[in-house]
Design an enzyme around this catalytic site. Structure first.
Site: not given
Lengths: 330, 330, 330, 330
Positions: A100, A104, A130, A205, A280
């Site tokens: 996520p 992490n 991402t 991205k 996000k």
């Protein structure tokens, strides 16, 4: 063809069901011996169908997740489930991670039971999370110290695209390893684009999604203004789309209910790409811009608008609901 | 096909020279008797080539301008030049106006020597200026009182498109008169779009240019951020253009030098659509949004950015020079 | 009384010279034996005068800096200079750090020659750098593992205030240790404010400077608009200051040349608090806001404005030069 | 002392009731003969108490309003009520107008039954409406043509301040007439400030309220960020108020519930100055900035934020409710 696909397209689950059934038989009949195992860490909404597509393509999968129950579906399809990223690293020399957020990733790679504790020399590590490109770079440096190779390969496309192996991968890392990565990524996606050195996949991205957010809010403002000025929404969309105002949000994903079919605005902004996810990604854009001292006035304001929307009840609506947010309440 | 064309495309002057020579002979050989005269008020950079295209199509032109010397070119081509808008109104029952801003329009229509002082019943008045839609509506009301019909028909496309009769007209006004307007407008433009009631032409143009400005600044920010993050500009443009970040400013008019040819960014931001003109159009968008109480957060910030650019030396550069403005100074 | 003081006030150097001469003699006559040594790491423009004020107050100082030449002035005043933060930690049980940014702090505390490699149990660590509060928290956790106590105590006030021991310290950390910290901080500052748990000092400083930036840009816009509308700048400032528009930037640090004396705007925006430093603090505000998902629309836009100013030649001018930036170029 | 006072302070109605009773007897005992009548047009929430204060000070009042029932209260106190602005102009040579917006002002002065239809030479016209300064200038020109003098004198302070004759007037117009205006305005207000040529009163008010809006949103963002970072709201307010972040919104009208008493934030944002009214004033600021080509990035964004708030249910809450708007919904 488009990076952002609808996650809950009603066609997708059915098709993926078909593929699923199909693949179960395929998996059992194909000889796995000819392909070496691939590690997969992070079996959430996205990771799970991605790992299944590796199985379908004949790759034995060694999987793990912090929530062991997430692995059940894969186990049933023949994957081997182990207890930690370190254990995956012992058993596979190609590993894909789908997590996520940055913390992490840091934990899965460099934590006490992390991949790098047991990684074999020459292992190929592909992170499809991402995250901040600077974290990708840090991971690459840490991996290199252990003789492994790290590449970033974030995806565009939602759960539907993941199930149908229609994701787009934007890949960053040393060019010599790109072919090896591509072999696996094509099992899970329709487009694989090489973007340059490590971190470039993330950069591409983030850039795309920032411009997408700006275009979407801009389209919402423009359509709303035009409607207030008495223009017919369909006619206005048509004029914009034949003119210099044209953008993906105006011609492919129009945020005004009634202008297009098959998009979230036609379905009360259900499905699609949630405002929280956009917030996000804009947060990542903001961070990289701040760290590189790059001015992004519109990107920054777009970020704040999605932030406010998340506080005002739009968190789980598709990001095109900004049209509704800006409109006069009835 | 695109609303915004380059004003100083090197091909355009040559072609228009050819057309010009051609049209001079055409004008003399065609019988003007079959077509009634058309009035034309405002013979600036845009109005002049537009009026010439009417002559080329066989319409006798009755022209006037506050600067009489502006009429010289038309006079040479056979137009009749008179002293005031009122005089034009006495002699023509179809009149086109092409003026810099709202106050000029108000003066030319309702001033002491204005059109409405002498307008004949049934006259068709077409205003191609880009102004506040509420002023268009006022003019329509005033014209109606005198038994005349007013339509707004602002254009997209610059001087080059005006010379080549390649303008796009966005037309607002009563639908029954649209055919009559179209007959004249097709002599001067390649696209004529009916947008609805009076003021709708202005509304459509303002909306398009607002979204264009947002897309351009967004593209400039995104390309700049990507470059800072190490991406190759051409590759980044390619990725955006196959993805959801795609917009006219990224795929047709990219603001980064070296990415595309034949656009202002390839020519030190010379030519094209100046930042001042964009600031003017955004000012109109801002005014209409304020008056209709419509929130336009990105549109408003885009307006402010072009405003600051105009104060910092970018007034006459193409509006894509916002890329240069946001970049680190060397 | 005010957190932000002028750095290059012409009075300050003279006074600090006096203090300097005075302190040299004081230092030699005072008995240092009664006070245990204080470590000081980071002897830049701010750290150097701060450390000198500790010496002046009779504290033996053990100093180090990555640039050894920075320590020369302190050496001459009787400080002991050592080679690394680790060595400081061996010799002092109270250590102050004053460093440019988060990565430096991380390195000085947790790097291979960092404080925590050799820190003694019970040592009090006070970090006066302005950094991300989350990094302060990480350092506190790392220090606690070694039995040491970490507090954050960023300052307001520039080089002048540092020289004259007129800084304001905003302190975060466990309350029981606050008295011990206060003893040292009062040697270097005029105000010491306890803000709460570790990281709170950073939070308070970041919040203040964000609101300061917003107030300054707002004042600059408002004064500029008023002047364009024909108001006399002094009269407008007077009206604002007796009204609800009043703020520190309008009544104490007015950005318009000619309105006030003794402020950077009266001196071509020399001295004061540079746009670069403001951009840095706004970057921290942005990061903490993004990380806590807090919307800061004006703070974010203020950040972008200072970012653009830094790219357009205003990096080293006082942050009130935003008035000049927004004004029409002559 | 402060321009912006609370409209619905519970003390004010009682006091004004007392004053009202008091004045009714006063009015009857004072000799009106010594003072010539004053015209008053626009008897809404603000105009009504203002006109009463003229009566209380012994001025006969000739009043009118488009809603005749609005005049009832004044009639009872002895005012003469007439049918139109033109009629007021026949009977009074000093006239005050207090109207909602620019179009009303244009109509009352220049409409078919407007003041200027019957105005006597030498009449003093004082407009206390808050409108676009350019409309004030137009009215002044129109008045001058009729031999009358027009001044703009917008107010700060709400209904409570109007009742208690505590308004602040910001006056624009020829200086020689200022004393005559002041004589009347001091009956209705506590502060009268001369701002310069006609339109300057409007300019000053617009500027103040723009900076007020920016300061308020900035304070709300800052307090919210600080709270998210773990700071106590009261402590943060105290730190800001002793520092360079200090502004009227932080120290006098803090938007965070629990920080101050006697302000709208302590009363669920009831009373005070509604978000709609702030949006209106920011719309005027926006228009004057656009017309004078002045960049106001933060002012413009503040405008958009209040615009969105009005669409999302905050229209009638005090403008400090922006704190609530930005906060995470529970």
């Amino acid at each position: 063809k488009l990076l952002l696909l609808r996650q809950q397209d009603c066609i997708v689950p059915m098709l993926s069901q078909v593929l699923c059934n199909l693949s179960q038989s395929q998996v059992s009949t194909r000889s796995m011996a000819s392909k070496t195992p691939v590690g997969f860490i992070g079996l959430g909404n996205m990771g799970s169908p991605m790992a299944k597509n590796l199985l379908r393509n004949g790759y034995p999968v060694i999987a793990t997740d912090v929530f062991p129950e997430s692995c059940k579906g894969l186990l049933d399809l023949g994957a081997q489930v182990v207890d930690s990223p370190a254990e995956v690293a012992e058993k596979a020399d190609r590993i894909i991670t789908m997590l996520p957020s940055s913390p992490n990733v840091i934990d899965v790679y460099t934590g006490p039971n992390g991949i790098l504790k047991k990684v074999k020399k020459g292992t190929l590590l592909i992170d499809s999370s991402t995250i901040d490109p600077s974290v990708s770079k840090e991971m690459a440096v840490a991996a290199e110290k252990m003789g492994a190779v790290f590449m970033d390969a974030p995806v565009s496309g939602g759960v539907g695209a993941a199930s149908m192996a229609k994701l787009t991968f934007m890949v960053g890392g040393v060019e010599e390893e790109y072919n090896a990565a591509q072999e696996l990524l094509t099992c899970m996606g329709a487009n694989v684009v090489y973007c340059g050195q490590v971190g470039s996949g993330q950069a591409a991205k983030i850039c795309n999604n920032m411009l997408l957010a700006i275009g979407m809010i801009g389209t919402a403002e423009t359509m709303n203004l035009g409607i207030r000025l008495g223009l017919d929404p369909k006619l206005l969309a048509k004029i914009l789309n034949m003119s210099s105002g044209r953008c993906w949000s105006s011609d492919t994903y129009n945020p005004v209910p009634g202008v297009m079919e098959g998009v979230p605005s036609a379905n009360n902004y259900q499905g699609g790409f949630g405002a929280t996810l956009m917030a996000k990604d804009l947060g990542l854009a903001q961070n990289t811009a701040t760290n590189t001292k790059t001015p992004i006035p519109l990107g920054s304001l777009a970020h704040q608008i999605y932030r406010v929307m998340c506080s005002r009840g739009y968190a789980n609506k598709d990001f095109s609901s900004v049209f509704q947010f800006l409109r006069e309440e009835e």
